[in-house]
Design a protein around this motif. Structure first.
Motif, PDB file in Angstrom:
ATOM      1  N   VAL A  25       0.859  -1.182   0.000  1.00 17.84           N
ATOM      2  CA  VAL A  25       0.000   0.000   0.000  1.00 17.84           C
ATOM      3  C   VAL A  25       0.899   1.238   0.000  1.00 17.84           C
ATOM      4  O   VAL A  25       2.078   1.164   0.362  1.00 17.84           O
ATOM      5  CB  VAL A  25      -0.960   0.026   1.210  1.00 17.84           C
ATOM      6  CG1 VAL A  25      -1.934  -1.131   1.148  1.00 17.84           C
ATOM      7  CG2 VAL A  25      -0.185   0.018   2.524  1.00 17.84           C
ATOM      8  N   GLU A  26       0.313   2.366  -0.390  1.00 18.86           N
ATOM      9  CA  GLU A  26       1.080   3.601  -0.539  1.00 18.86           C
ATOM     10  C   GLU A  26       0.380   4.742   0.192  1.00 18.86           C
ATOM     11  O   GLU A  26      -0.818   4.967   0.006  1.00 18.86           O
ATOM     12  CB  GLU A  26       1.223   3.935  -2.025  1.00 18.86           C
ATOM     13  CG  GLU A  26       1.987   5.217  -2.315  1.00 18.86           C
ATOM     14  CD  GLU A  26       2.066   5.503  -3.812  1.00 18.86           C
ATOM     15  OE1 GLU A  26       2.819   6.413  -4.199  1.00 18.86           O
ATOM     16  OE2 GLU A  26       1.358   4.835  -4.590  1.00 18.86           O
ATOM     17  N   LEU A  27       1.127   5.453   1.028  1.00 20.33           N
ATOM     18  CA  LEU A  27       0.652   6.665   1.685  1.00 20.33           C
ATOM     19  C   LEU A  27       1.372   7.830   1.025  1.00 20.33           C
ATOM     20  O   LEU A  27       2.532   8.122   1.327  1.00 20.33           O
ATOM     21  CB  LEU A  27       0.924   6.627   3.191  1.00 20.33           C
ATOM     22  CG  LEU A  27       0.370   7.792   4.012  1.00 20.33           C
ATOM     23  CD1 LEU A  27      -1.160   7.812   3.961  1.00 20.33           C
ATOM     24  CD2 LEU A  27       0.840   7.714   5.459  1.00 20.33           C
ATOM     25  N   ALA A  28       0.688   8.461   0.078  1.00 21.32           N
ATOM     26  CA  ALA A  28       1.301   9.506  -0.745  1.00 21.32           C
ATOM     27  C   ALA A  28       1.226  10.859  -0.051  1.00 21.32           C
ATOM     28  O   ALA A  28       0.667  11.007   1.039  1.00 21.32           O
ATOM     29  CB  ALA A  28       0.611   9.552  -2.103  1.00 21.32           C
ATOM     30  N   GLY A  29       1.790  11.877  -0.722  1.00 25.82           N
ATOM     31  CA  GLY A  29       1.696  13.246  -0.235  1.00 25.82           C
ATOM     32  C   GLY A  29       0.519  13.955  -0.879  1.00 25.82           C
ATOM     33  O   GLY A  29      -0.475  13.329  -1.234  1.00 25.82           O
ATOM     34  N   ILE A  30       0.640  15.268  -1.045  1.00 28.29           N
ATOM     35  CA  ILE A  30      -0.441  16.069  -1.614  1.00 28.29           C
ATOM     36  C   ILE A  30      -0.565  15.760  -3.097  1.00 28.29           C
ATOM     37  O   ILE A  30       0.369  15.973  -3.877  1.00 28.29           O
ATOM     38  CB  ILE A  30      -0.171  17.569  -1.387  1.00 28.29           C
ATOM     39  CG1 ILE A  30      -0.054  17.858   0.115  1.00 28.29           C
ATOM     40  CG2 ILE A  30      -1.273  18.417  -2.010  1.00 28.29           C
ATOM     41  CD1 ILE A  30       0.418  19.259   0.435  1.00 28.29           C
ATOM     42  N   ASP A  31      -1.723  15.280  -3.507  1.00 24.62           N
ATOM     43  CA  ASP A  31      -1.875  14.729  -4.851  1.00 24.62           C
ATOM     44  C   ASP A  31      -1.809  15.753  -5.974  1.00 24.62           C
ATOM     45  O   ASP A  31      -1.508  15.396  -7.112  1.00 24.62           O
ATOM     46  CB  ASP A  31      -3.190  13.948  -4.961  1.00 24.62           C
ATOM     47  CG  ASP A  31      -2.942  12.443  -5.043  1.00 24.62           C
ATOM     48  OD1 ASP A  31      -1.775  12.045  -5.248  1.00 24.62           O
ATOM     49  OD2 ASP A  31      -3.894  11.674  -4.910  1.00 24.62           O
ATOM     50  N   ASN A  32      -2.077  17.033  -5.695  1.00 26.64           N
ATOM     51  CA  ASN A  32      -2.033  18.000  -6.788  1.00 26.64           C
ATOM     52  C   ASN A  32      -0.626  18.566  -7.015  1.00 26.64           C
ATOM     53  O   ASN A  32      -0.430  19.440  -7.853  1.00 26.64           O
ATOM     54  CB  ASN A  32      -3.031  19.145  -6.557  1.00 26.64           C
ATOM     55  CG  ASN A  32      -2.691  19.984  -5.328  1.00 26.64           C
ATOM     56  OD1 ASN A  32      -1.759  19.676  -4.598  1.00 26.64           O
ATOM     57  ND2 ASN A  32      -3.458  21.034  -5.108  1.00 26.64           N
ATOM     58  N   LEU A  33       0.354  18.044  -6.279  1.00 26.00           N
ATOM     59  CA  LEU A  33       1.744  18.460  -6.479  1.00 26.00           C
ATOM     60  C   LEU A  33       2.433  17.510  -7.445  1.00 26.00           C
ATOM     61  O   LEU A  33       2.295  16.291  -7.349  1.00 26.00           O
ATOM     62  CB  LEU A  33       2.503  18.476  -5.151  1.00 26.00           C
ATOM     63  CG  LEU A  33       2.019  19.458  -4.089  1.00 26.00           C
ATOM     64  CD1 LEU A  33       2.879  19.324  -2.835  1.00 26.00           C
ATOM     65  CD2 LEU A  33       2.049  20.895  -4.603  1.00 26.00           C
ATOM     66  N   GLU A  34       3.221  18.073  -8.349  1.00 29.47           N
ATOM     67  CA  GLU A  34       3.958  17.262  -9.306  1.00 29.47           C
ATOM     68  C   GLU A  34       4.926  16.317  -8.609  1.00 29.47           C
ATOM     69  O   GLU A  34       5.130  15.182  -9.031  1.00 29.47           O
ATOM     70  CB  GLU A  34       4.713  18.170 -10.279  1.00 29.47           C
ATOM     71  CG  GLU A  34       5.569  17.432 -11.304  1.00 29.47           C
ATOM     72  CD  GLU A  34       4.776  16.552 -12.250  1.00 29.47           C
ATOM     73  OE1 GLU A  34       5.370  15.640 -12.860  1.00 29.47           O
ATOM     74  OE2 GLU A  34       3.541  16.770 -12.389  1.00 29.47           O
ATOM     75  N   LEU A  35       5.522  16.758  -7.494  1.00 30.60           N
ATOM     76  CA  LEU A  35       6.478  15.908  -6.788  1.00 30.60           C
ATOM     77  C   LEU A  35       5.805  14.633  -6.290  1.00 30.60           C
ATOM     78  O   LEU A  35       6.424  13.551  -6.299  1.00 30.60           O
ATOM     79  CB  LEU A  35       7.136  16.674  -5.643  1.00 30.60           C
ATOM     80  CG  LEU A  35       6.306  17.120  -4.443  1.00 30.60           C
ATOM     81  CD1 LEU A  35       6.249  16.057  -3.357  1.00 30.60           C
ATOM     82  CD2 LEU A  35       6.856  18.419  -3.876  1.00 30.60           C
ATOM     83  N   THR A  36       4.554  14.728  -5.840  1.00 31.51           N
ATOM     84  CA  THR A  36       3.831  13.538  -5.380  1.00 31.51           C
ATOM     85  C   THR A  36       3.594  12.584  -6.541  1.00 31.51           C
ATOM     86  O   THR A  36       3.775  11.367  -6.415  1.00 31.51           O
ATOM     87  CB  THR A  36       2.493  13.941  -4.731  1.00 31.51           C
ATOM     88  OG1 THR A  36       2.758  14.739  -3.578  1.00 31.51           O
ATOM     89  CG2 THR A  36       1.703  12.710  -4.319  1.00 31.51           C
ATOM     90  N   ARG A  37       3.172  13.146  -7.672  1.00 32.83           N
ATOM     91  CA  ARG A  37       2.931  12.303  -8.845  1.00 32.83           C
ATOM     92  C   ARG A  37       4.202  11.613  -9.303  1.00 32.83           C
ATOM     93  O   ARG A  37       4.191  10.447  -9.710  1.00 32.83           O
ATOM     94  CB  ARG A  37       2.327  13.147  -9.979  1.00 32.83           C
ATOM     95  CG  ARG A  37       0.933  13.670  -9.666  1.00 32.83           C
ATOM     96  CD  ARG A  37       0.260  14.251 -10.895  1.00 32.83           C
ATOM     97  NE  ARG A  37       0.845  15.534 -11.277  1.00 32.83           N
ATOM     98  CZ  ARG A  37       0.403  16.717 -10.850  1.00 32.83           C
ATOM     99  NH1 ARG A  37      -0.611  16.775  -9.982  1.00 32.83           N
ATOM    100  NH2 ARG A  37       0.950  17.832 -11.276  1.00 32.83           N
TER     101      ARG A  37
END
Length: 353
Positions: free
Chosen positions: A188-200
């Protein structure tokens, strides 16, 4: 193949706008240290070598950093200040630090009006601050663009920053190797802020790495907000939705504090966790070996110390020690090392609070 700049006499402004782009992927120690053992360290922990640190022409560096509302951002400011203190020929003009684009633009324009020799800028928003970067360059003030990139290369002389795609890639490879003997594994993945390019980019790197391990399936993903509170609430949701899994990739060690709380409250174990960025708390936990957290992938805040090195070199007309070129590169991408119990002692000095 990259194009290299020809070294010819020219005006200062001509150097800024006429230098050819040279891309260089490099470990942080490659541009700031003469040490040969590869040990990572803070700017205060090692000699300021690599770049010529013999006293030279006095340089005033303007530093426009971020608002220190996150552990990593605070470490950016701390590393820049401590590095500048190492040089007797450097004066650092520091702004208050802001996440407001209009306020930061005003602060940078003040530094331009003061006629500093060179600027180091970590923009609150790279695209929004592009025009002020261009303004500095047109005024003959070289810009070292730190991490969050300005829109066109004309807005900076040198970019130095982390590798978000590499973070995800190396996290995925580490997890893949840990689970390579399991016939069917889930992550599973706990990502950062999804609208940031770095997260993508971090997610894309992770997904690309998992393609090399077809027996591993990513079964869940939640986006948090790089805060302890969001890490705890989003991790609680992942735990509830997935009664079992074998590994967790968490994009950020600050939100990882909350994720660990949720894991402890749920009484869960039986899986490994990989964090991101390289906080001191995460490294201490990895060293203790009594948690699901087994590794963290670096996004080195020491990049701001190297940015000071590069700014000083630009203002003094120097290059990088150990490289053949007479000019510093146009781009330096730092490596996202995986810190585990086996190598954590090497990286502890770089861990941020």
């Amino acid at each position: 193949m990259t194009e290299q700049a020809h070294h010819t006499p020219t005006t200062r402004r001509g150097i800024l706008f006429g230098a050819a782009a040279v891309s260089a992927g490099a470990l942080l120690t490659a541009c700031t240290s003469n040490e040969s053992n590869g040990r990572a360290a803070t700017s205060d922990d090692r000699q300021a070598g690599g770049l010529d640190d013999k006293p030279g022409k006095h340089v005033t560096i303007g530093f426009a950093g971020p608002q220190a509302d996150h552990g990593w951002l605070n470490a950016i400011n701390v590393n820049a200040k401590s590095r500048a203190r190492r040089y007797k020929d450097v004066t650092l003009e520091i702004t208050e630090g802001s996440n407001d684009t209009a306020q930061q633009i005003g602060q940078i324009e003040t530094l331009i009006n003061k006629k500093v020799d060179v600027l180091v800028i970590l923009p609150a928003d790279g695209k929004a601050l592009t025009q002020v970067g261009l303004k500095a360059m047109r005024a003959g003030i070289p810009v070292v663009n730190l991490d969050r990139v300005f829109a066109p290369p004309q807005a900076y002389r040198c970019w130095i920053g982390g590798d978000n795609y590499g973070m995800g890639l190396n996290a995925g490879h580490y997890i893949g190797e840990q689970l390579k003997d399991k016939k069917h594994a889930t992550v599973v993945e706990l990502a950062g802020i999804d609208n940031l390019e770095l997260t993508r980019q971090r997610t894309k790197g992770f997904d690309d790495a998992l393609k090399n391990y077809p027996h591993i399936e990513k079964v869940g993903r939640q986006a948090a907000e790089f805060t302890v509170e969001s890490g705890q609430s989003k991790m609680a949701g992942l735990l509830q939705a997935h009664p079992s899994f074998d590994a967790l990739w968490n994009h950020d060690d600050d939100q990882g504090v909350g994720a660990e709380r949720a894991i402890e409250q749920a009484g869960r174990d039986g899986f490994l966790m990989v964090g991101g960025a390289g906080s001191r708390k995460a490294m201490d936990t990895i060293k203790a070996g009594d948690s699901v957290l087994k590794a963290t992938v670096l996004y080195p805040p020491t990049m701001s110390a190297s940015a000071i090195d590069l700014a000083r070199a630009l203002a003094q007309g120097k290059g990088i020690g150990g490289m053949a070129e007479l000019e510093i590169p146009a781009s330096l991408t730092l490596y996202s090392a995986v810190v585990t119990k086996d190598n954590v002692d090497d990286y502890l000095p770089t861990g941020f609070h």
